[in-house]
Design a protein around this motif. Structure first.
Motif, PDB file in Angstrom:
ATOM      1  N   VAL A   1     115.672  78.074  21.800  1.00  0.00           N
ATOM      2  CA  VAL A   1     115.244  77.214  22.940  1.00  0.00           C
ATOM      3  C   VAL A   1     113.470  76.397  23.265  1.00  0.00           C
ATOM      4  O   VAL A   1     113.668  75.494  23.038  1.00  0.00           O
TER       5      VAL A   1
ATOM      6  N   ARG B   1     104.574  81.557  29.422  1.00  0.00           N
ATOM      7  CA  ARG B   1     105.366  81.022  29.613  1.00  0.00           C
ATOM      8  C   ARG B   1     106.249  80.407  27.855  1.00  0.00           C
ATOM      9  O   ARG B   1     107.612  81.282  27.679  1.00  0.00           O
TER      10      ARG B   1
ATOM     11  N   LEU C   1     107.743  73.269  29.972  1.00  0.00           N
ATOM     12  CA  LEU C   1     107.970  73.694  28.572  1.00  0.00           C
ATOM     13  C   LEU C   1     108.408  72.239  27.603  1.00  0.00           C
ATOM     14  O   LEU C   1     107.664  72.639  26.465  1.00  0.00           O
ATOM     15  N   GLY C   2     109.590  71.785  28.564  1.00  0.00           N
ATOM     16  CA  GLY C   2     109.916  70.258  27.439  1.00  0.00           C
ATOM     17  C   GLY C   2     108.166  69.995  26.801  1.00  0.00           C
ATOM     18  O   GLY C   2     108.293  69.436  25.975  1.00  0.00           O
TER      19      GLY C   2
ATOM     20  N   ALA D   1     111.414  73.365  21.985  1.00  0.00           N
ATOM     21  CA  ALA D   1     110.493  72.876  22.514  1.00  0.00           C
ATOM     22  C   ALA D   1     108.771  72.752  21.858  1.00  0.00           C
ATOM     23  O   ALA D   1     107.779  72.289  22.514  1.00  0.00           O
TER      24      ALA D   1
ATOM     25  N   LEU E   1     112.845  81.033  34.298  1.00  0.00           N
ATOM     26  CA  LEU E   1     111.477  80.172  34.619  1.00  0.00           C
ATOM     27  C   LEU E   1     111.891  79.315  35.865  1.00  0.00           C
ATOM     28  O   LEU E   1     113.564  79.022  36.522  1.00  0.00           O
TER      29      LEU E   1
ATOM     30  N   GLU F   1     108.770  74.735  35.660  1.00  0.00           N
ATOM     31  CA  GLU F   1     107.924  75.326  34.174  1.00  0.00           C
ATOM     32  C   GLU F   1     109.325  74.766  33.329  1.00  0.00           C
ATOM     33  O   GLU F   1     108.674  75.192  32.188  1.00  0.00           O
TER      34      GLU F   1
ATOM     35  N   PHE G   1     114.550  84.463  26.400  1.00  0.00           N
ATOM     36  CA  PHE G   1     115.229  83.696  26.708  1.00  0.00           C
ATOM     37  C   PHE G   1     115.941  83.424  25.818  1.00  0.00           C
ATOM     38  O   PHE G   1     117.135  84.019  25.254  1.00  0.00           O
TER      39      PHE G   1
ATOM     40  N   LEU H   1     115.864  67.825  21.222  1.00  0.00           N
ATOM     41  CA  LEU H   1     117.747  67.895  21.451  1.00  0.00           C
ATOM     42  C   LEU H   1     117.919  68.683  23.104  1.00  0.00           C
ATOM     43  O   LEU H   1     117.278  69.663  23.226  1.00  0.00           O
TER      44      LEU H   1
ATOM     45  N   GLN I   1     121.318  75.527  28.340  1.00  0.00           N
ATOM     46  CA  GLN I   1     119.927  76.247  27.810  1.00  0.00           C
ATOM     47  C   GLN I   1     119.080  76.085  27.972  1.00  0.00           C
ATOM     48  O   GLN I   1     118.066  76.237  28.044  1.00  0.00           O
ATOM     49  N   VAL I   2     119.113  75.679  29.815  1.00  0.00           N
ATOM     50  CA  VAL I   2     117.874  75.582  30.514  1.00  0.00           C
ATOM     51  C   VAL I   2     117.000  77.371  31.173  1.00  0.00           C
ATOM     52  O   VAL I   2     118.184  78.036  30.831  1.00  0.00           O
ATOM     53  N   VAL I   3     116.209  77.584  30.898  1.00  0.00           N
ATOM     54  CA  VAL I   3     115.374  79.243  31.113  1.00  0.00           C
ATOM     55  C   VAL I   3     115.622  79.344  32.089  1.00  0.00           C
ATOM     56  O   VAL I   3     114.736  79.124  33.070  1.00  0.00           O
ATOM     57  N   SER I   4     116.682  80.387  32.272  1.00  0.00           N
ATOM     58  CA  SER I   4     116.850  80.480  33.885  1.00  0.00           C
ATOM     59  C   SER I   4     115.706  81.290  34.952  1.00  0.00           C
ATOM     60  O   SER I   4     115.568  81.423  36.140  1.00  0.00           O
TER      61      SER I   4
ATOM     62  N   ALA J   1     122.106  70.451  15.183  1.00  0.00           N
ATOM     63  CA  ALA J   1     121.077  72.222  14.496  1.00  0.00           C
ATOM     64  C   ALA J   1     120.540  72.114  13.413  1.00  0.00           C
ATOM     65  O   ALA J   1     119.031  72.469  12.657  1.00  0.00           O
TER      66      ALA J   1
ATOM     67  N   ARG K   1     113.961  67.734  30.823  1.00  0.00           N
ATOM     68  CA  ARG K   1     112.954  69.189  29.974  1.00  0.00           C
ATOM     69  C   ARG K   1     112.599  68.307  28.027  1.00  0.00           C
ATOM     70  O   ARG K   1     111.774  68.147  27.432  1.00  0.00           O
TER      71      ARG K   1
END
Ligand SMILES: Nc1ncnc2c1ncn2[C@@H]1O[C@H](COP(=O)(O)OP(=O)(O)OP(=O)(O)O)[C@@H](O)[C@H]1O
Ligand SMILES: [Mg+2]
Lengths: 238, 295
Positions: free
Chosen positions: B180, B169, A99-100, B184, A91, A95, B176, A80, A86-89, A45, A146
Motif C-alpha cells: 500500500v 506517516r 497518504l494518497g 502511494a 491511520l 491521513e 501496515f 490502484l 486496504q485502507v490503512v486502519s 499487480a 485515496r
C-alpha cells in the motif's frame, strides 16, 4: 493510453499471465472480467510493478513502464484501488487521504482533499476517525478517494464490489462512472461481470491467465458464452 | 516512604534509557518485521563515541550526545545496506536476517575490543552533572534529571515525527503494508533507511546515557541491553512505540525495586519473571494488538 502487450508474469516459477494483450483508450471505462483465480489481480499487480513481468511490455502514454520501481508508478499517473480496499486502519480517514497525495505538494493535496470531501461528505464527517472503524462501503469510498488524491490519469480498480451490499455496489459504480465523466480513464477488474459490463464501454474476459474474449461491453453482455459462464447468477456472488 | 520515592527516581532514570533503547528495536520490528540482533551493538558504539567525545576531545555532553546520535544512526543504516536490504530483495526468510545480524553484532563487539580494549572504562566526572539536590530525604542527581530529560525529549520528538509528519506517516504506512505504501509512491527502501537511522540514533544516545548512569562502558554492554530491549518490546507489545516507552520505564522501576527490596543477584530473575506474569495476564503486551489485528 494503456497498452499491455504479450505480457507474461507470475509468482516465482509459476506463470500466471500467459501472453496477455489489452488496451485502454483515454477517457474510456474498460472492464476485465473473470472468475476466481483467473489472474485479474495479477494483471493489476503487473501494471503497478508488484509482480515482475518476465516478457512483454506495459506501455503507458507511449512509454514502457514494465520494470520501473513500484513506488514510481503513481508518479506516472496510475493509481490502484486494491482488492479488499486496504485502507490503512491505524491511520485516520484524513491521513489515509493525504497518504494518497504523498508524492504531491501540500497545496495540491489540500485542494484534492476538498474535492474528495465534496464527493463523500461522510468522509469529511469522519475525517479524524481511525479508518478501520468505517463501514465496508465507507472504506471503499475512502480507498477510491485515496487513489484519486494522486490525481491519476488512469484509475485501476480491483474488485470494488467485493463484500458490499448490492445497494452500496450500485453507489460505488455510479461514482466510478462520475469520475470517468470528469475525465479519469478507468480500468476495472471485476468478478461481478453483470455490473462491470453494464458500465464499461469495452471489456475483456480472462480465463486461466489468458484473454478468451473481448469486445464492446454491451455485446459481451448479450453473448451466450459470457451469460452462461459469468452471469448465471453466480456473478453477483458474495 | 522516602525509600520508595528514592527507588522511583532511580527506576525512572534507568527505565527511561531502556525505553530509548527499546523504541528503535520495536520500530524495526513493527515497520520492517525484522528482529535486529545487532541493535545492542549500535548502543555500545554510541557509548564509546560519546565517551571519546567527552574524555578524549574534551567536548561537553551537549555535543557528545548528538555525535553518538549521528554515528550510531549511520552504523544502524549500514545494517540495512549490508544485511537486511539484500535479504528483502531476495525475499529471504526472517531467520536469516536474525542470524546475519547476530554475526554483525559479534563483529562490532570484536572490533570494539580491538580498538578500546576489553576493560570497563568510565566517563570522567563532569562538574555540573555530579551534583544533586535533596527533597525531603530523596536525593535526585543532576545526572538523573539530565538523563530523564534527554530521554523524554527524544521520545517526544519521535512521537511527534511519527504522528505528525509526512515521513512519520510513510513509516506507519510501511508498517501496515509495504505494498500500500508503494502504491502511494513511498519508497520502502528509503523508509527502511529512515527507520534504521532513527532506531540506531536513539540506541546510540541510550548508550551514552546508560554509560553515564552506571559510569561504565564496555564492549559487552550491548549484549545485556539487547535482552532487556527484547523483554521491553514484548512487554510493551511487539512493534508498539508507546508500549516500548511504558515497558522500558516499568522494567527500570521493577529492577530497581528488586535490587532495593530483595537482592541485586535476583534483579534479572525478578525483572524477567514479573514481565512473564504481566504477559500471562495480557498476552499481547501492554499496547499490543492481537495477531489478527496485525494481519
Ligand atoms: N502471491 C502469490 N503467489 C503465488 N501464486 C499466486 C499469488 N497470488 C495469486 N496467485 C495465483 O495466481 C492465480 C491468479 O490469481 P489472481 O489473484 O490474479 O486472480 P483473480 O482473478 O484476481 O482472482 P479473484 O477474483 O479471486 O481475486 C491464481 O491461481 C492464484 O493462486
Ligand atoms: Mg483478484
Amino acid at each position: 493510453m494503456l497498452e499491455v502487450r504479450e505480457v507474461h508474469a507470475g509468482y516465482g516459477k509459476t506463470e500466471v499471465l500467459r501472453g496477455v494483450s489489452l488496451s485502454v483508450k483515454e477517457g474510456s471505462i474498460v472492464a476485465l472480467v473473470g472468475a476466481n483465480g483467473a489472474g485479474k489481480t495479477t494483471i493489476m499487480a503487473a501494471i503497478t510493478g508488484h509482480v515482475p513481468v518476465s516478457s512483454g511490455q506495459i506501455r503507458f502514454q507511449g512509454e514502457n513502464i514494465a520494470g520501473i520501481p513500484a513506488h514510481q508508478v503513481v508518479v506516472r499517473g496510475i493509481s490502484l484501488v486494491p482488492e479488499g480496499r486496504q485502507v490503512v486502519s491505524p491511520l485516520s480517514v484524513e491521513e489515509n487521504l493525504f497518504l494518497g497525495a504523498h508524492t504531491r505538494g501540500k497545496k495540491e493535496a489540500a485542494e484534492s482533499l476538498d474535492r474528495v470531501f465534496s464527493w463523500f461528505p461522510r468522509l469529511r464527517e469522519r475525517r479524524a476517525q481511525k479508518s478501520g472503524s468505517l463501514s465496508g462501503g465507507e472504506q471503499q469510498m475512502l480507498a477510491i478517494g485515496r487513489a484519486m488524491m494522486a490525481k491519476p490519469k488512469l484509475l485501476l480498480l480491483d474488485e470494488p464490489s467485493m463484500g458490499l451490499a448490492p445497494l452500496v455496489v450500485s453507489e460505488v459504480f455510479r461514482f466510478i462512472r462520475k469520475l470517468n465523466e470528469e475525465g479519469t480513464t478507468v480500468f476495472l477488474g471485476e468478478q461481478n461481470a453483470r455490473k462491470a459490463l453494464g458500465m464499461a464501454e469495452y471489456a475483456y474476459v480472462l480465463e486461466d491467465g489468458e484473454l478468451i474474449m473481448e469486445g464492446p461491453a454491451r455485446r459481451l453482455l448479450s453473448s451466450e458464452q459470457v451469460v452462461e459462464a459469468y452471469l448465471g447468477g453466480a456473478g453477483d456472488g458474495i | 516512604m522516602t525509600v520508595l520515592f528514592q527507588q522511583l527516581v532511580n527506576g525512572f532514570s534507568l527505565g527511561a534509557t531502556y525505553a530509548v533503547f527499546a523504541i528503535g528495536f520495536t520500530m524495526i520490528f513493527g515497520v520492517l518485521n525484522l528482529l535486529n540482533m545487532a541493535h545492542g551493538a549500535v548502543f555500545m558504539w554510541g557509548a564509546y563515541i560519546g565517551l571519546a567525545c567527552v574524555a578524549d576531545l574534551g567536548l561537553p555532553l551537549a555535543l557528545a550526545v548528538p555525535a553518538a546520535f549521528v554515528f550510531s544512526g549511520l552504523l544502524s543504516v549500514s545494517y540495512e545496506i549490508v544485511i537486511f536490504g539484500p535479504l528483502r530483495k531476495k525475499e529471504a526468510h526472517r531467520w536469516i536476517g536474525l542470524i546475519a545480524s547476530l554475526a554483525m553484532a559479534r563483529g562490532l563487539v570484536a572490533l570494539a575490543q580491538m580498538i578500546f580494549g576489553t576493560h570497563v572504562v568510565r566517563y570522567p566526572t563532569v562538574g555540573l552533572l555530579s551534583g544533586y539536590m535533596e527533597m525531603g530525604g530523596v536525593r535526585v542527581h543532576t545526572l538523573q534529571i539530565v538523563i530523564f530529560g534527554i530521554a523524554v525529549l527524544l521520545m517526544g520528538a519521535l512521537a511527534f515525527m511519527l504522528q505528525r509528519t509526512r515521513m512519520g506517516r510513510a513509516i506507519r504506512t510501511v508498517a501496515f503494508s509495504p505494498r500500500v505504501a508503494e502504491l502511494a509512491g513511498i519508497s520502502v527502501r528509503n523508509t527502511a533507511f529512515a527507520t534504521f537511522f532513527l532506531a540506531g540514533a536513539l540506541a546510540g544516545v541510550a548508550g551514552v546515557l546508560l554509560g553515564l548512569l552506571f559510569n561504565a562502558v564496555s564492549p559487552f554492554m550491548g549484549e545485556t541491553i539487547l535482552l532487556k530491549g527484547l523483554t521491553v518490546v514484548i512487554l510493551g507489545g511487539l512493534g508498539s512505540v508507546p508500549g516500548a516507552m511504558l515497558g522500558g520505564l516499568l522494567l527500570g522501576v521493577i529492577e530497581v525495586f528488586s535490587v532495593g527490596y530483595v537482592s541485586s543477584a535476583f534483579r534479572d530473575a525478578i525483572g524477567f519473571g514479573l514481565v512473564f506474569v504481566i504477559l500471562l495476564i495480557k498476552p499481547s503486551g501492554l499496547f499490543g494488538q492481537t495477531e489478527a489485528a496485525r494481519a
